[in-house]
Design a protein around this motif. Structure first.
Motif, PDB file in Angstrom:
ATOM      1  N   ILE A 203      37.884  32.406 -43.722  1.00 55.06           N
ATOM      2  CA  ILE A 203      36.889  31.590 -42.999  1.00 55.06           C
ATOM      3  C   ILE A 203      37.479  31.085 -41.671  1.00 55.06           C
TER       4      ILE A 203
ATOM      5  N   ALA B  18      38.726  18.449 -42.116  1.00 57.26           N
ATOM      6  CA  ALA B  18      37.937  19.657 -42.427  1.00 57.26           C
ATOM      7  C   ALA B  18      38.542  20.328 -43.647  1.00 57.26           C
TER       8      ALA B  18
ATOM      9  N   ALA C 231      36.424  32.222 -37.778  1.00 65.16           N
ATOM     10  CA  ALA C 231      35.918  31.227 -36.825  1.00 65.16           C
ATOM     11  C   ALA C 231      36.643  31.259 -35.477  1.00 65.16           C
TER      12      ALA C 231
ATOM     13  N   ASN D 235      33.431  25.783 -38.841  1.00 65.14           N
ATOM     14  CA  ASN D 235      32.792  26.135 -37.566  1.00 65.14           C
ATOM     15  C   ASN D 235      32.669  24.900 -36.667  1.00 65.14           C
ATOM     16  N   ALA D 236      32.317  23.750 -37.283  1.00 68.30           N
ATOM     17  CA  ALA D 236      32.198  22.510 -36.501  1.00 68.30           C
ATOM     18  C   ALA D 236      33.570  22.095 -35.968  1.00 68.30           C
TER      19      ALA D 236
ATOM     20  N   LYS E 273      34.551  24.293 -32.980  1.00 74.56           N
ATOM     21  CA  LYS E 273      33.735  23.923 -31.815  1.00 74.56           C
ATOM     22  C   LYS E 273      34.273  22.625 -31.198  1.00 74.56           C
TER      23      LYS E 273
ATOM     24  N   ASN F 125      35.105  25.326 -46.484  1.00 80.88           N
ATOM     25  CA  ASN F 125      33.720  25.001 -46.142  1.00 80.88           C
ATOM     26  C   ASN F 125      33.402  25.579 -44.753  1.00 80.88           C
ATOM     27  N   GLU F 126      32.620  26.659 -44.749  1.00 82.52           N
ATOM     28  CA  GLU F 126      32.386  27.398 -43.500  1.00 82.52           C
ATOM     29  C   GLU F 126      31.730  26.534 -42.424  1.00 82.52           C
ATOM     30  N   GLU F 127      30.796  25.679 -42.872  1.00 82.78           N
ATOM     31  CA  GLU F 127      30.111  24.812 -41.902  1.00 82.78           C
ATOM     32  C   GLU F 127      31.101  23.844 -41.245  1.00 82.78           C
ATOM     33  N   GLN F 128      31.944  23.234 -42.088  1.00 84.47           N
ATOM     34  CA  GLN F 128      32.944  22.286 -41.566  1.00 84.47           C
ATOM     35  C   GLN F 128      33.938  22.995 -40.637  1.00 84.47           C
TER      36      GLN F 128
END
Ligand code: NAP
Ligand code: GCO
Length: 263
Positions: A127, A69, A131, A78-79, A82, A73-76
């Motif tokens: 970030i 990760a 998260a 958050n994934a 999770k 990269n906010e999407e990465q």
């Protein structure tokens, strides 16, 4: 009767995520959290680095979970959080360690180079913290440790973006402590002095004047080692530091206390 017990330094049952911890300072700190009982999780930006990290933890006798990760990269991110929650557990301890430096005189630095340093060294920790904080609030506790620098306090030639980012990270640390302290979340910083890692390798080359300069500038008269960050990391990750919040612990052999040698 004191309620204090040495168990308050134990990290048994805790899940600790250290960013960019395949090698260097991050690896040492993550290993220490593992030695103190935590389940170690780390991320890095590509599979090669993650594999290199997994092999190093295995060799050190530490079971670690590695993920790919990019902290910018906010999407990465958050994934990542999770996936860690599903596969390992809710993150109790986050160490924002991933970072880069560019040593370029300010007037020669492009805005793109400036932004890249700020993005990784300052926006990345924002970030990451953003998260993990919601689950920490639900769980009722959390520890966030931001890896700051001498450049959180001092300037020097060629490191304008890095100093701006690390100075900003010091203030982000104080702000997270202020904003989420009531949820039993402690956010502190560790400010390493000059430490022998790949990041500082160019400054330590044989005959480089910076090498002698740092030795003269440090009361301990030497560079630090990544392992010297282990104790401070365990302390700030543990219940032993539950009333320490918004503090930057400088681990610098005394640099910030010292006016420097008389010529
Ligand atoms: P390092 O040896 O360069 O390690 C930094 C790690 O962060 C590397 O694994 C790096 O991967 C990773 N990384 C870089 N960008 C990333 C991103 N976008 N997402 C995820 N991971 C990323 O550095 P270090 O010397 O151990 O330093 C660790 C931290 O301590 C940094 O924040 C640094 O600024 C700070 N620090 C270091 C010193 C020192 O004297 N060494 C002193 C004070 C503070 P790559 O291999 O791909 O770059
Ligand atoms: C530099 C160094 C530093 C550090 C460190 C000091 O060029 O002066 O690389 O910036 O590595 O962060 O605490």
């Amino acid at each position: 009767m004191s309620n204090f017990s040495m168990d308050s330094f134990s990290l048994k049952g805790k899940v600790a995520l250290v960013t960019g911890a395949s090698y260097g300072i991050g690896f040492s700190m993550a290993s220490a959290l593992g030695e103190a009982g935590a389940t170690v999780v780390f991320n890095d930006i590509n599979q090669d680095l993650v594999d290199r990290g997994l092999a190093a933890y295995k060799e050190a006798g530490i079971e670690a979970h590695g993920y790919i990760a990019d902290v910018t990269n906010e999407e990465q991110v958050n994934a990542l959080v999770k996936q860690i929650e599903e596969e390992v557990g809710v993150i109790d301890i986050l160490i924002n360690n991933a970072g880069i430096i560019k040593r370029i005189p300010m007037t020669e630095m492009s805005a793109a180079e400036w932004r890249q340093v700020i993005d990784i060294d300052l926006t990345g920790p924002f970030i990451m913290a953003k998260a993990v904080i919601p689950s920490m609030i639900k769980k009722g506790h959390g520890k966030i440790i931001n890896i700051c620098s001498m450049m959180s306090e001092l300037g020097r030639e060629t490191v304008s973006a890095y100093a701006a980012a690390k100075g900003g990270l010091k203030m982000l640390t104080k702000n997270i402590a202020s904003e989420y302290g009531e949820h039993n979340i402690q956010c502190n910083g560790i400010g390493p002095g000059y430490i022998e890692t790949p990041q500082t390798a160019p400054l330590r080359e044989e005959g480089h004047p910076f090498n002698d300069f740092i030795i003269a500038r440090t009361p301990a008269a030497r560079w630090g080692t990544p392992d010297e960050l282990k104790g401070p990391a365990v302390f700030l990750a543990s219940e032993a530091s539950d009333f320490v919040n918004g503090h930057i612990l400088y681990v610098d052999g005394g640099i910030l206390a010292y006016i420097g040698k008389q010529p």
